[in-house]
Write a protein that holds these residues in place. Structure first.
Motif, PDB file in Angstrom:
ATOM      1  N   VAL A   1       0.808  -1.207   0.000  1.00  0.00           N
ATOM      2  CA  VAL A   1       0.000   0.000   0.000  1.00  0.00           C
ATOM      3  C   VAL A   1       0.845   1.262   0.000  1.00  0.00           C
ATOM      4  CG1 VAL A   1      -0.215   0.058   2.512  1.00  0.00           C
ATOM      5  CG2 VAL A   1      -2.005   1.093   1.098  1.00  0.00           C
ATOM      6  N   TRP A   2       2.054   1.226   0.609  1.00  0.00           N
ATOM      7  CA  TRP A   2       2.845   2.446   0.657  1.00  0.00           C
ATOM      8  C   TRP A   2       3.413   2.828  -0.698  1.00  0.00           C
ATOM      9  CZ3 TRP A   2       3.883  -1.840   3.777  1.00  0.00           C
ATOM     10  CH2 TRP A   2       4.873  -2.709   3.317  1.00  0.00           C
ATOM     11  N   ASP A   3       3.405   1.925  -1.664  1.00  0.00           N
ATOM     12  CA  ASP A   3       3.866   2.267  -3.004  1.00  0.00           C
ATOM     13  C   ASP A   3       2.749   2.824  -3.878  1.00  0.00           C
ATOM     14  OD1 ASP A   3       6.501   1.707  -2.665  1.00  0.00           O
ATOM     15  OD2 ASP A   3       6.376  -0.361  -3.344  1.00  0.00           O
ATOM     16  N   LEU A   4       1.576   2.999  -3.303  1.00  0.00           N
ATOM     17  CA  LEU A   4       0.493   3.632  -4.048  1.00  0.00           C
ATOM     18  C   LEU A   4       0.887   5.031  -4.492  1.00  0.00           C
ATOM     19  CD1 LEU A   4      -2.449   3.288  -4.994  1.00  0.00           C
ATOM     20  CD2 LEU A   4      -3.174   4.275  -2.808  1.00  0.00           C
ATOM     21  N   TYR A   5       1.799   5.651  -3.763  1.00  0.00           N
ATOM     22  CA  TYR A   5       2.245   7.001  -4.121  1.00  0.00           C
ATOM     23  C   TYR A   5       2.842   7.031  -5.521  1.00  0.00           C
ATOM     24  CZ  TYR A   5       4.762  11.419  -4.033  1.00  0.00           C
ATOM     25  OH  TYR A   5       5.233  12.671  -4.351  1.00  0.00           O
ATOM     26  N   GLU A   6       3.739   6.077  -5.826  1.00  0.00           N
ATOM     27  CA  GLU A   6       4.356   6.064  -7.150  1.00  0.00           C
ATOM     28  C   GLU A   6       3.314   5.895  -8.254  1.00  0.00           C
ATOM     29  OE1 GLU A   6       6.294   4.709  -4.688  1.00  0.00           O
ATOM     30  OE2 GLU A   6       7.940   6.128  -4.944  1.00  0.00           O
ATOM     31  N   LEU A   7       2.297   5.097  -7.987  1.00  0.00           N
ATOM     32  CA  LEU A   7       1.243   4.908  -8.977  1.00  0.00           C
ATOM     33  C   LEU A   7       0.418   6.180  -9.154  1.00  0.00           C
ATOM     34  CD1 LEU A   7      -0.445   3.128 -10.865  1.00  0.00           C
ATOM     35  CD2 LEU A   7      -1.718   2.354  -8.844  1.00  0.00           C
ATOM     36  N   SER A   8       0.241   6.914  -8.056  1.00  0.00           N
ATOM     37  CA  SER A   8      -0.597   8.117  -8.120  1.00  0.00           C
ATOM     38  C   SER A   8       0.071   9.250  -8.884  1.00  0.00           C
ATOM     39  CB  SER A   8      -0.944   8.591  -6.709  1.00  0.00           C
ATOM     40  OG  SER A   8       0.190   9.152  -6.057  1.00  0.00           O
ATOM     41  N   ILE A   9       1.402   9.245  -8.967  1.00  0.00           N
ATOM     42  CA  ILE A   9       2.102  10.359  -9.605  1.00  0.00           C
ATOM     43  C   ILE A   9       1.724  10.508 -11.084  1.00  0.00           C
ATOM     44  CG2 ILE A   9       4.361  11.221 -10.318  1.00  0.00           C
ATOM     45  CD1 ILE A   9       5.465  10.043  -7.704  1.00  0.00           C
ATOM     46  N   PRO A  10       1.903   9.483 -11.923  1.00  0.00           N
ATOM     47  CA  PRO A  10       1.511   9.664 -13.327  1.00  0.00           C
ATOM     48  C   PRO A  10       0.021   9.906 -13.493  1.00  0.00           C
ATOM     49  CG  PRO A  10       2.099   7.374 -12.899  1.00  0.00           C
ATOM     50  CD  PRO A  10       2.513   8.152 -11.704  1.00  0.00           C
ATOM     51  N   CYS A  11      -0.795   9.342 -12.592  1.00  0.00           N
ATOM     52  CA  CYS A  11      -2.236   9.598 -12.673  1.00  0.00           C
ATOM     53  C   CYS A  11      -2.534  11.071 -12.427  1.00  0.00           C
ATOM     54  CB  CYS A  11      -2.986   8.723 -11.662  1.00  0.00           C
ATOM     55  SG  CYS A  11      -2.904   6.958 -12.027  1.00  0.00           S
ATOM     56  N   ALA A  12      -1.820  11.688 -11.457  1.00  0.00           N
ATOM     57  CA  ALA A  12      -2.039  13.098 -11.145  1.00  0.00           C
ATOM     58  C   ALA A  12      -1.536  14.009 -12.254  1.00  0.00           C
ATOM     59  CB  ALA A  12      -1.360  13.452  -9.822  1.00  0.00           C
ATOM     60  N   VAL A  13      -0.408  13.656 -12.855  1.00  0.00           N
ATOM     61  CA  VAL A  13       0.197  14.528 -13.870  1.00  0.00           C
ATOM     62  C   VAL A  13      -0.467  14.361 -15.233  1.00  0.00           C
ATOM     63  CG1 VAL A  13       2.327  15.027 -15.139  1.00  0.00           C
ATOM     64  CG2 VAL A  13       2.415  14.604 -12.676  1.00  0.00           C
ATOM     65  N   PHE A  14      -0.709  13.111 -15.628  1.00  0.00           N
ATOM     66  CA  PHE A  14      -1.170  12.840 -16.994  1.00  0.00           C
ATOM     67  C   PHE A  14      -2.631  12.418 -17.089  1.00  0.00           C
ATOM     68  CE2 PHE A  14       3.336  11.355 -16.708  1.00  0.00           C
ATOM     69  CZ  PHE A  14       3.913  12.378 -17.446  1.00  0.00           C
ATOM     70  N   GLY A  15      -3.278  12.149 -15.953  1.00  0.00           N
ATOM     71  CA  GLY A  15      -4.532  11.418 -15.974  1.00  0.00           C
ATOM     72  C   GLY A  15      -5.794  12.182 -16.269  1.00  0.00           C
ATOM     73  N   ARG A  16      -5.775  13.509 -16.219  1.00  0.00           N
ATOM     74  CA  ARG A  16      -7.008  14.232 -16.526  1.00  0.00           C
ATOM     75  C   ARG A  16      -6.705  15.361 -17.501  1.00  0.00           C
ATOM     76  NH1 ARG A  16      -7.973  19.029 -13.698  1.00  0.00           N
ATOM     77  NH2 ARG A  16      -6.491  19.529 -12.035  1.00  0.00           N
ATOM     78  N   PRO A  17      -7.658  15.734 -18.350  1.00  0.00           N
ATOM     79  CA  PRO A  17      -7.434  16.799 -19.329  1.00  0.00           C
ATOM     80  C   PRO A  17      -7.060  18.111 -18.650  1.00  0.00           C
ATOM     81  CG  PRO A  17      -9.439  15.590 -19.832  1.00  0.00           C
ATOM     82  CD  PRO A  17      -9.009  15.129 -18.474  1.00  0.00           C
ATOM     83  N   GLN A  18      -6.255  18.891 -19.321  1.00  0.00           N
ATOM     84  CA  GLN A  18      -5.835  20.205 -18.831  1.00  0.00           C
ATOM     85  C   GLN A  18      -6.110  21.242 -19.922  1.00  0.00           C
ATOM     86  OE1 GLN A  18      -4.714  20.733 -15.795  1.00  0.00           O
ATOM     87  NE2 GLN A  18      -4.165  18.694 -15.053  1.00  0.00           N
ATOM     88  N   PRO A  19      -7.393  21.510 -20.218  1.00  0.00           N
ATOM     89  CA  PRO A  19      -7.705  22.391 -21.348  1.00  0.00           C
ATOM     90  C   PRO A  19      -7.160  23.802 -21.183  1.00  0.00           C
ATOM     91  CG  PRO A  19      -9.653  21.977 -19.988  1.00  0.00           C
ATOM     92  CD  PRO A  19      -8.599  21.038 -19.525  1.00  0.00           C
ATOM     93  N   GLU A  20      -6.942  24.219 -19.940  1.00  0.00           N
ATOM     94  CA  GLU A  20      -6.406  25.563 -19.735  1.00  0.00           C
ATOM     95  C   GLU A  20      -4.910  25.626 -20.040  1.00  0.00           C
ATOM     96  OE1 GLU A  20      -5.915  23.300 -15.941  1.00  0.00           O
ATOM     97  OE2 GLU A  20      -7.420  23.488 -17.520  1.00  0.00           O
ATOM     98  N   LEU A  21      -4.267  24.469 -20.161  1.00  0.00           N
ATOM     99  CA  LEU A  21      -2.838  24.424 -20.436  1.00  0.00           C
ATOM    100  C   LEU A  21      -2.523  24.017 -21.870  1.00  0.00           C
ATOM    101  CD1 LEU A  21      -1.468  22.707 -17.185  1.00  0.00           C
ATOM    102  CD2 LEU A  21      -1.663  25.151 -17.692  1.00  0.00           C
ATOM    103  N   ALA A  22      -3.274  23.078 -22.416  1.00  0.00           N
ATOM    104  CA  ALA A  22      -2.994  22.578 -23.766  1.00  0.00           C
ATOM    105  C   ALA A  22      -4.266  22.026 -24.381  1.00  0.00           C
ATOM    106  CB  ALA A  22      -1.917  21.492 -23.720  1.00  0.00           C
ATOM    107  N   ASP A  23      -4.412  22.189 -25.690  1.00  0.00           N
ATOM    108  CA  ASP A  23      -5.603  21.705 -26.378  1.00  0.00           C
ATOM    109  C   ASP A  23      -5.698  20.181 -26.310  1.00  0.00           C
ATOM    110  OD1 ASP A  23      -6.298  24.282 -27.064  1.00  0.00           O
ATOM    111  OD2 ASP A  23      -5.255  24.217 -28.989  1.00  0.00           O
ATOM    112  N   ARG A  24      -4.555  19.526 -26.450  1.00  0.00           N
ATOM    113  CA  ARG A  24      -4.524  18.072 -26.375  1.00  0.00           C
ATOM    114  C   ARG A  24      -3.688  17.656 -25.180  1.00  0.00           C
ATOM    115  NH1 ARG A  24      -2.783  15.120 -31.646  1.00  0.00           N
ATOM    116  NH2 ARG A  24      -3.503  13.385 -30.366  1.00  0.00           N
ATOM    117  N   TRP A  25      -4.179  16.706 -24.411  1.00  0.00           N
ATOM    118  CA  TRP A  25      -3.452  16.219 -23.250  1.00  0.00           C
ATOM    119  C   TRP A  25      -3.181  14.734 -23.457  1.00  0.00           C
ATOM    120  CZ3 TRP A  25      -0.852  19.268 -20.340  1.00  0.00           C
ATOM    121  CH2 TRP A  25      -0.347  18.840 -19.110  1.00  0.00           C
ATOM    122  N   TYR A  26      -2.660  14.098 -22.453  1.00  0.00           N
ATOM    123  CA  TYR A  26      -2.286  12.689 -22.551  1.00  0.00           C
ATOM    124  C   TYR A  26      -3.512  11.789 -22.380  1.00  0.00           C
ATOM    125  CZ  TYR A  26       2.385  14.618 -21.753  1.00  0.00           C
ATOM    126  OH  TYR A  26       3.549  15.349 -21.846  1.00  0.00           O
TER     127      TYR A  26
END
Length: 322
Positions: free
Chosen positions: A11-36
């Motif tokens: 469970v303590w390694d959930l942090y590493e999994l959460s990092i790419p989800c936080a950075v790449f996982g949701r659209p950022q229309p205010e930053l870029a037209d296309r996201w990951y």
């Protein structure tokens, strides 16, 4: 982009999994037209238990890796690091196939053991959490292990140390793909440092933690706001009401780099933003970023960013007038 999770990680390694989800996982229309387009993959798609009260949904299997342009491997089970346990053959095969298909391969923390087991790190410089880099070097002697850095960018293969270094690497990927301006804005929204260079030391001695009013944070912020001016260690130390020797030691303890190295990275980051968001001549960019002449900017930019300022500007269309 595919992120690989193993349902057997603690469970303590959930942090590493959460990092790419936080950075790449949701659209950022205010930053870029296309996201990951982020897809969480695993050996056993479905809900994976991580510990009491925790679980993670894994929608995709390993076959998704063949269609990804970037594959991120988070931490592998502890037994595969410390006890020499073998990783599943189907995971190794999937990683090799993804690399052969041209995917950019990335590991966070001890995910480098998976890339090494697949032979992807052979002959390459790579890192992992400092507590396990000796294990990585011993088990995979073809890997050029660097235990002193936050992350390593080796072109199409990137590896990071643990915890916050994984976030640094993910923001570095955004910086590479979408530019410094987008990465800086995302970091600001996440309330994290905009850019920590990969060469910064993994372990920074903070046995005597700096307080908010120790004079260091305000002077570093002031320096960021006055990068166009000639700044010396003596000037900054005087502003911080410290001796140059004490200031040098405090900056190195807080950032992992010397004051002049820290200033250079801040100036290069400013130059990147100006090249992306303005049409200013390279000569003016060099002046505003505090690097002096255009020749000096080109030399440092090529050495640290890997391309000339002109080529960098071509890669990132201007987003605002200037």
């Amino acid at each position: 982009m595919a992120v690989i999770d193993d349902a057997d990680i603690p469970v303590w390694d959930l942090y590493e999994l959460s990092i790419p989800c936080a950075v790449f996982g949701r659209p950022q229309p205010e930053l870029a037209d296309r996201w990951y387009d982020l897809r969480l993959c695993g050996l056993r798609p479905g809900a994976g238990p991580l510990g009491p009260g925790f679980g993670v949904g894994i929608p995709y299997g390993l076959d998704e890796l063949a269609r990804a342009d970037t594959v991120i491997v988070t931490s592998v089970p502890e037994a595969c690091v410390t006890e020499g346990a073998e990783l599943p053959a189907e995971l190794i095969d999937a990683l090799r196939a993804a690399a052969a298909a041209g995917a950019r391969m990335v590991s966070l923390c001890n995910g480098s053991f998976a890339l090494a087991a697949a032979g992807i790190l052979d002959g390459r410089r790579a890192t992992a959490h400092w507590a396990h880099t000796a294990d990585l070097a011993r088990r995979y002697p073809k890997v050029r292990v660097d235990d002193s850095v936050l992350y390593v960018d080796d072109g199409d293969v990137l590896t990071s140390a643990g915890m916050a270094a994984g976030l640094d690497l993910c923001l570095h990927l955004v910086r590479r793909d979408l530019g410094a301006h987008v990465a800086n804005q995302l970091a600001r929204a996440m309330v994290v440092p905009a850019h920590r260079p990969g060469g910064q030391a993994q372990f920074i001695d903070r046995s005597v933690p700096a307080s908010d009013d120790d004079g260091l944070a305000p002077v570093l912020q002031w320096a960021r706001e006055h990068l166009a001016e000639p700044l010396t260690v003596e000037d900054l130390a005087r502003r911080a009401a410290m001796s140059p020797r004490t200031f040098f030691r405090r900056v190195q303890a807080a950032t992992g780099s010397t004051p002049l190295q820290w200033l250079l990275h801040q100036r290069l980051a400013r130059a990147q933003t100006l090249l992306e968001t303005t049409g200013l001549p390279v000569e003016r960019v060099s002046e505003l970023s505090g690097l002096g002449t255009a020749a000096n900017l080109r030399r440092h930019f090529t050495l640290h960013v890997g391309v000339t300022p002109t080529d960098y500007r071509r890669a990132f269309p201007r987003t605002t007038a200037g």
